[in-house]
Design a protein around this motif. Structure first.
Motif, short mmCIF file in Angstrom:
data_model
loop_
_atom_site.label_atom_id
_atom_site.label_comp_id
_atom_site.label_asym_id
_atom_site.label_seq_id
_atom_site.Cartn_x
_atom_site.Cartn_y
_atom_site.Cartn_z
N ARG A 94 0.83 -1.21 0.00
CA ARG A 94 0.00 0.00 0.00
C ARG A 94 0.87 1.26 0.00
O ARG A 94 0.59 2.23 -0.72
CB ARG A 94 -0.92 0.01 1.22
N ALA A 149 0.92 4.02 -3.06
CA ALA A 149 0.54 5.40 -2.77
C ALA A 149 1.64 6.37 -3.18
O ALA A 149 1.38 7.42 -3.80
CB ALA A 149 0.21 5.56 -1.29
N GLU A 150 2.88 6.03 -2.87
CA GLU A 150 4.01 6.89 -3.22
C GLU A 150 4.17 6.99 -4.73
O GLU A 150 4.54 8.06 -5.26
CB GLU A 150 5.29 6.32 -2.59
N ASP A 209 1.75 6.69 -6.86
CA ASP A 209 0.48 7.15 -7.44
C ASP A 209 -0.08 6.12 -8.42
O ASP A 209 -0.53 6.45 -9.52
CB ASP A 209 0.66 8.50 -8.13
N THR A 211 -2.86 2.96 -8.69
CA THR A 211 -4.08 2.49 -8.03
C THR A 211 -4.42 1.07 -8.45
O THR A 211 -4.38 0.73 -9.63
CB THR A 211 -5.27 3.41 -8.40
#
Length: 232
Positions: free
Chosen positions: A25, A29-30, A32, A34
């Motif tokens: 996760r 997130a780092e 970007d 999904t």
């Protein structure tokens, strides 16, 4: 016999790596990137089965010969360590190729590690008693920033890391280096670790050995405290 020095393993002994899902996760997130929740959970499960997270689960399936040979010496150099773990990661499809190196880089950050609840307490108590403390780890990167970030570096007198010496536990040479760094004879030293095959090698040098279980932080609140009772 009074113990004058205590050597500790790192992963699974003083600190625990984050879960594979948390690891994935954070990297997504780092970067970007999904994934659906179902895809994320499934990918995390595949990475865990592959043994791609250093400090986490071991590979579940037999490794091909070339990777098995690299795996056997993964802690002898930074290059071998990165090559082994990114090779394991690449056995799992990810949305972008760059994520394999990003995953490896994440596991070296202080944010990816948590000390066990009694780590600071026990290391501090040893310092108060005048007992020398060393960290002896099979690892492919510099863990000192993790200790500094979590406030326990002041309690450690010496770090002996396999990749810096080209020798990995259970080779007694690594334990001998650590005893020399502390200025303590092996017979006056206690080795504390979670791996009988690796950390148990200290016994061949003459050290006393004490084992703890490699468990999640929330499930192991006080396994290090008995160490204080072993100091004569």
């Amino acid at each position: 016999m009074a113990i004058k020095g205590v050597l500790f393993d790192f992963s699974g002994t003083l600190f625990r790596i984050e879960s594979t899902e948390s690891w994935l996760r954070a990297v997504l997130a780092e970067a970007d990137v999904t994934l659906s929740e179902a895809e994320l959970v499934r990918t995390a499960e595949q990475l865990e089965a592959a043994g791609a997270l250093a400090g986490g689960a071991l590979p579940e399936d037999p490794l091909p010969d070339d990777l098995a040979a690299l795996w056997a010496v993964r802690d002898c150099s930074a290059e071998a360590h990165r090559a082994a773990y990114t090779a394991l990661s690449r056995r799992v499809p990810l949305p972008a190729a760059r994520l394999h190196d990003a995953l490896y880089d994440r596991h070296m950050t202080p944010a990816a590690w948590r000390p066990y609840p009694d780590t600071a307490e026990v290391l501090g108590a040893l310092r108060e008693r005048g007992v020398a403390v060393g960290v002896v780890s099979n690892i492919g990167w510099d863990l000192r920033p993790v200790f500094r970030a979590h406030g326990v570096d002041p309690y450690v007198d010496a770090y002996v890391l396999s990749y810096e010496h080209g020798v990995q536990k259970p080779d007694t040479r690594l334990f001998a280096m650590a005893c020399d760094a502390l200025g303590v004879a092996p017979q006056d030293t206690l080795m504390v670790g979670d791996s009988r095959p690796a950390d148990g090698g200290a016994a061949d040098l003459g050290c006393a050995v004490h084992f703890v279980d490699h468990r999640p932080v929330a499930e192991r609140p006080d396994a290090l405290r008995p160490v204080l009772g072993l100091i004569g």
